[in-house]
Design a protein around this motif. Structure first.
Motif, short mmCIF file in Angstrom:
data_model
loop_
_atom_site.label_atom_id
_atom_site.label_comp_id
_atom_site.label_asym_id
_atom_site.label_seq_id
_atom_site.Cartn_x
_atom_site.Cartn_y
_atom_site.Cartn_z
N LYS A 118 1.38 -17.52 20.13
CA LYS A 118 2.71 -17.33 20.73
C LYS A 118 3.76 -18.21 20.03
O LYS A 118 4.85 -17.76 19.73
N GLU A 119 3.40 -19.48 19.76
CA GLU A 119 4.33 -20.41 19.09
C GLU A 119 4.79 -19.87 17.75
O GLU A 119 5.91 -20.13 17.32
N HIS A 120 3.92 -19.15 17.06
CA HIS A 120 4.24 -18.62 15.74
C HIS A 120 4.72 -17.16 15.80
O HIS A 120 4.80 -16.50 14.77
N GLN A 121 5.01 -16.72 16.99
CA GLN A 121 5.55 -15.37 17.23
C GLN A 121 4.69 -14.28 16.60
O GLN A 121 5.20 -13.34 15.99
N LEU A 122 3.39 -14.43 16.78
CA LEU A 122 2.45 -13.42 16.28
C LEU A 122 1.92 -12.61 17.46
O LEU A 122 1.87 -13.10 18.59
N LYS A 147 -6.15 -15.88 6.35
CA LYS A 147 -4.99 -16.54 5.70
C LYS A 147 -3.95 -16.92 6.74
O LYS A 147 -3.39 -18.02 6.69
N THR A 148 -3.67 -16.01 7.65
CA THR A 148 -2.69 -16.27 8.71
C THR A 148 -3.16 -17.42 9.59
O THR A 148 -2.39 -18.34 9.87
N PHE A 149 -4.41 -17.37 10.03
CA PHE A 149 -4.95 -18.43 10.88
C PHE A 149 -4.93 -19.78 10.17
O PHE A 149 -4.64 -20.80 10.80
N GLU A 150 -5.22 -19.78 8.88
CA GLU A 150 -5.20 -21.04 8.13
C GLU A 150 -3.77 -21.56 8.03
O GLU A 150 -3.52 -22.76 8.19
N LYS A 151 -2.83 -20.67 7.79
CA LYS A 151 -1.43 -21.06 7.64
C LYS A 151 -0.88 -21.69 8.93
O LYS A 151 -0.12 -22.64 8.87
N ILE A 152 -1.29 -21.15 10.08
CA ILE A 152 -0.79 -21.70 11.36
C ILE A 152 -1.73 -22.78 11.92
O ILE A 152 -1.57 -23.23 13.04
N GLU A 153 -2.71 -23.17 11.10
CA GLU A 153 -3.64 -24.27 11.39
C GLU A 153 -4.51 -24.03 12.62
O GLU A 153 -4.85 -24.95 13.35
#
Length: 135
Positions: A9-13, A55-61
């Motif tokens: 939610k924080e990353h608007q995904l 990749k997305t999960f890694e980017k948002i840690e």
């Protein structure tokens, strides 16, 4: 689960079922997983989607890359705890060691040399007890 939804939610995904399934699989796994490992378990999700999601999960840690020596990229859920691995050179069995004595060494390095260690990787290689028996 709450942490996952909060970060998404924080990353608007959007929380898609595919993202949720990949996250759940990594969360349940006792050892880091490659995209191929995940695809073997979640056959209904194509490999390209798994790569993009990782990749997305890694980017948002949400997850972290575990770059093991001589191995493909493997991922695990990012936690506050730190681990190392033991890998059998014969059968590739991998065991996680969930404590780290190197943190004391990092403090020593900082104290003596003023060098702050940001991260380290340690992996042990050997023969598991089953493979030792078959020698």
């Amino acid at each position: 689960m709450k942490e996952y939804l909060k970060i998404i939610k924080e990353h608007q995904l959007r929380n898609t079922s595919q993202r949720q399934n990949i996250y759940d699989h990594l969360k349940k796994s006792k050892i880091p997983q490659s995209a191929f490992d995940i695809h073997q378990k979640l056959k209904n999700i194509d490999l390209a989607t798994i790569h993009r999601t990782l990749k997305t999960f890694e980017k948002i840690e949400l997850i972290e890359l575990n770059n093991f020596i001589g191995d493909v990229k493997k991922y695990s859920i990012k936690t506050k705890t730190h681990f190392h691995t033991i890998k059998c050179k014969n059968c590739s069995r991998t065991i996680l060691i969930d404590f780290c004595l190197i943190e004391k060494f990092e403090k020593f390095i900082y104290k003596k040399y003023g060098f702050k260690i940001l991260e380290h990787q340690l992996q042990f290689f050997g023969l598991c007890s089953n493979c030792q028996k078959s020698l």
